[in-house]
Enzyme design. Sequence first.
Site, PDB file in Angstrom:
ATOM      1  N   ASP A 185       0.915  -1.136   0.000  1.00 53.39           N
ATOM      2  CA  ASP A 185       0.000   0.000   0.000  1.00 53.39           C
ATOM      3  C   ASP A 185       0.954   1.185   0.000  1.00 53.39           C
ATOM      4  OD1 ASP A 185      -1.401   2.293   0.793  1.00 53.39           O
ATOM      5  OD2 ASP A 185      -2.972   1.057   1.670  1.00 53.39           O
ATOM      6  N   HIS A 186       1.111   1.843  -1.136  1.00 50.52           N
ATOM      7  CA  HIS A 186       2.224   2.808  -1.225  1.00 50.52           C
ATOM      8  C   HIS A 186       2.053   3.977  -0.259  1.00 50.52           C
ATOM      9  CE1 HIS A 186      -0.394   5.109  -3.934  1.00 50.52           C
ATOM     10  NE2 HIS A 186       0.433   6.130  -3.803  1.00 50.52           N
ATOM     11  N   HIS A 244      -5.805   2.752   1.124  1.00 52.90           N
ATOM     12  CA  HIS A 244      -5.138   3.955   1.636  1.00 52.90           C
ATOM     13  C   HIS A 244      -5.909   4.612   2.791  1.00 52.90           C
ATOM     14  CE1 HIS A 244      -2.958   3.165  -1.922  1.00 52.90           C
ATOM     15  NE2 HIS A 244      -3.646   3.908  -2.760  1.00 52.90           N
TER      16      HIS A 244
HETATM   17  C1  BG6 Z   1      -3.343   4.645  -6.319  1.00 48.53           C
HETATM   18  C2  BG6 Z   1      -4.685   4.668  -6.995  1.00 48.53           C
HETATM   19  O1  BG6 Z   1      -3.273   3.584  -5.414  1.00 48.53           O
HETATM   20  O2  BG6 Z   1      -3.150   5.875  -5.628  1.00 48.53           O
HETATM   21  C3  BG6 Z   1      -4.813   5.876  -7.914  1.00 48.53           C
HETATM   22  O3  BG6 Z   1      -4.836   3.481  -7.749  1.00 48.53           O
HETATM   23  C4  BG6 Z   1      -4.494   7.138  -7.169  1.00 48.53           C
HETATM   24  O4  BG6 Z   1      -6.116   5.934  -8.459  1.00 48.53           O
HETATM   25  C5  BG6 Z   1      -3.164   7.018  -6.449  1.00 48.53           C
HETATM   26  O5  BG6 Z   1      -4.464   8.206  -8.106  1.00 48.53           O
HETATM   27  C6  BG6 Z   1      -2.893   8.224  -5.591  1.00 48.53           C
HETATM   28  O6  BG6 Z   1      -1.599   8.136  -5.102  1.00 48.53           O
HETATM   29  P1  BG6 Z   1      -0.792   9.429  -4.678  1.00 48.53           P
HETATM   30  O7  BG6 Z   1       0.497   8.898  -4.142  1.00 48.53           O
HETATM   31  O8  BG6 Z   1      -0.635  10.269  -5.907  1.00 48.53           O
HETATM   32  O9  BG6 Z   1      -1.613  10.120  -3.654  1.00 48.53           O
END
Ligand code: BG6
Length: 499
Positions: free
Chosen positions: A181-182, A244
């Site tokens: 989960d980045h 997230h």
């Molecule tokens: C991803 C989703 O996990 O997170 C995307 O699949 C989303 O739809 C993205 O745009 C948002 O990531 P960040 O790091 O730009 O907030």
Amino acid sequence: MVCVEQPAGPTGLIVFGASGDLTSGKLLPSLFDLYRRELISENFYILGCGRTEMSDEQFSQFAAEAIEKDAGKAADHAKKFTQKCHFINGDYDDAAFYEKLKNRIEELNRQHKVESNLIFYLSVPPFLYPVVVAQLGAGGLVSPESKLVVEKPFGHDLQSAQQLNEIISRTFRESQVYRIDHYLGKETVQNILMFRFANAIFEPIWNRNYIDHIQITIAESSGIGHRAGYYDENGALRDMFQNHVLQMLALVAMEPPTSFEADRVRDEKIKLLRAIRPIGFEPWSAQIVKGRYTAGQIDGKDVCGYLQEKGIPADSQTETYIAAKLLIDNWRWRGVPFYVRSGKRLAAKDTEIVITFRHVPHSMFLSAGLEELPPNILTLQIQPQEGISLQFQAKQPGSKICMSTLDMRFNYADVFAVQMPEAYSRLLLDAMLGDQTLFNRYDSVETAWKLLAPVLQKWQDSDIPLYEYPAGAQSFAAADNLIESDGRKWQPIGISQQK
Ligand code: BG6
């Protein structure tokens, strides 16, 4: 200052789906960043796998282009890095490909002096996860030291997530599995733990006695990009909320872990997720609301509506916005609502956690007409303009009673003269080091899906309205009602950027 960073030992990284956007946009630049900072051993290689025919030279060139903007400062490093990039092509469901892969890995292990730290990284479409995992097992490519990194989405619902966990467990032990989960790799998300548990003054008031409610927002001004197929099958609930949003909520609300070790932290997160009251009682509109953007304007430019995006079917019912009110049934949080929302094509990109404290129990300034004093508000600004702010009341110089709300603010950019590291650098390094703290355990993924199961069911069985909002909007009436019917208001989106 206490800084602990351990470099990774010899590693071979095998990326399935290596010719895709994730590899060029995130993985290669993050790996190069680690390499440049000498956090990756010289004994390291990347073996890209894909269906596309590509030679080692072509993949090295692909890598060189992916790291181009960072390479200027470190041309020598860039050259050496791209020499560590190799490629092999084949069909993911063909056993012969894995035979070929096994031989290639053995050859590269010898060439780059890597012994056993192999990471298999799944960046292929999710339907291929079980295929690749089973073939890796059947082909004898997995040793007890190997690791598996799995990108999101992990499952499409509870049943598919359970199935995937089960398939993975036939080949890998849980201690070998790294579910991404980045958001957990973002500095400001990791900071939630430091902020809460490395300071003595917040934890005693971090509960129902002092906190009125908490808002968690992940707003994006961008649309769905080139991911129509993926997005239309998933929507905001699966794409952002299941992972997230709930992960941030767990970090904000969990009990203090006894140590900063993977399973101690993950045990507390799962306890919290399990304490979230199941969504599913009437009226639904008071708990969860979904929306979809129509044409509008973002930053002064016209943008199309969701249904006009290339590749989206005209009869799509997919939501691009979700807002929910969650309650946590434990001693700490009983009665404190958590209002969460995430949407695309909103007024600004803004991810924040806003903690609103209770009003003072009695105003001594009644005689001046100050009956209800504004509450203290603590904002953890996750991105952009990363920072923390605390609003409090203070006397304004001049008249005897003159009060205003002040904002005490700390911005990462002002204090630390470094660029915020990319989340993937953290996660890739941790995976190489075998630290699972910032990765999801099987039970946390399943519990998050379990929470959504009644919602997905309800959406399938009945006509829950899909509200529309123009691109560039702050919100829309039904989403506002969700919070305003409790006498509260959403924090405006993008406000931190204006400060
Ligand atoms: C991803 C989703 O996990 O997170 C995307 O699949 C989303 O739809 C993205 O745009 C948002 O990531 P960040 O790091 O730009 O907030």
